[in-house]
Design a protein around this motif. Structure first.
Motif, short mmCIF file in Angstrom:
data_model
loop_
_atom_site.label_atom_id
_atom_site.label_comp_id
_atom_site.label_asym_id
_atom_site.label_seq_id
_atom_site.Cartn_x
_atom_site.Cartn_y
_atom_site.Cartn_z
N LYS A 161 52.67 44.63 38.85
CA LYS A 161 52.48 45.83 39.67
C LYS A 161 53.26 45.61 40.95
O LYS A 161 53.04 44.64 41.68
N THR A 162 54.18 46.52 41.23
CA THR A 162 55.03 46.38 42.40
C THR A 162 54.26 46.67 43.69
O THR A 162 54.38 45.94 44.66
N ASP A 163 53.45 47.73 43.69
CA ASP A 163 52.76 48.16 44.91
C ASP A 163 51.26 47.94 44.78
O ASP A 163 50.60 48.61 43.99
N THR A 164 50.72 47.02 45.57
CA THR A 164 49.28 46.77 45.56
C THR A 164 48.64 47.12 46.91
O THR A 164 47.53 46.68 47.19
N THR A 165 49.33 47.92 47.71
CA THR A 165 48.79 48.27 49.03
C THR A 165 47.49 49.06 48.93
O THR A 165 46.67 49.03 49.85
N ASP A 194 43.64 50.07 39.09
CA ASP A 194 45.05 50.22 38.77
C ASP A 194 45.29 49.82 37.32
O ASP A 194 44.49 49.11 36.72
N GLY A 234 49.00 44.18 48.99
CA GLY A 234 50.30 44.61 49.47
C GLY A 234 51.46 43.84 48.90
O GLY A 234 52.58 44.33 48.87
N GLN A 278 51.98 42.51 58.23
CA GLN A 278 52.18 43.86 57.70
C GLN A 278 53.42 44.46 58.30
O GLN A 278 53.82 45.51 58.15
N GLY A 330 53.64 42.15 45.80
CA GLY A 330 53.85 42.45 44.39
C GLY A 330 53.01 41.51 43.53
O GLY A 330 52.84 40.33 43.85
#
Length: 106
Positions: free
Chosen positions: A66-70, A47, A11, A106, A13
């Motif tokens: 990678k900005t979004d790792t959720t 990814d 989640g 979160q 970055g």
């Protein structure tokens, strides 16, 4: 980039900077294509990281981002960097083991 282990909170970055060894001349990788994928132990793609030279003339420091790792699983993942010369010659960095931890807040 030798074989090593790294950790990352799901989640957050993702940003790592790969430093090209000093024994390679400035600009050694100018014109080369660079790619980086994150995969799991079954070699399934998790990814693709954005790869950007901090200075495309010296090609000294490469950002992996990678900005979004959720969507990344809490698991052991792997990545390396693939460098492709304009004539198609390919070399890869050492592999990195990436331990993804669950995010608490979160």
């Amino acid at each position: 980039m030798a074989n090593q282990t790294d950790t990352h909170k799901r989640g957050a970055g993702f940003l790592r900077v790969v430093v090209v060894p000093a024994d390679l001349a400035d600009g050694y990788f100018a014109g080369w294509t660079v790619a980086c994928q994150v995969r799991n132990a079954k070699n399934l793609l998790v990814d693709t990281l954005d790869t950007t030279w901090e200075d495309s003339l010296t090609t000294r420091n490469l950002q992996l981002r990678k900005t979004d790792t959720t969507g990344w699983p809490v698991d052991q993942l792997f990545y390396d960097v693939q460098f492709t010369r304009p004539d198609g010659w390919v070399i890869n960095s050492g592999s990195i083991t990436l331990l993804i931890e669950r995010d608490i807040t979160q």
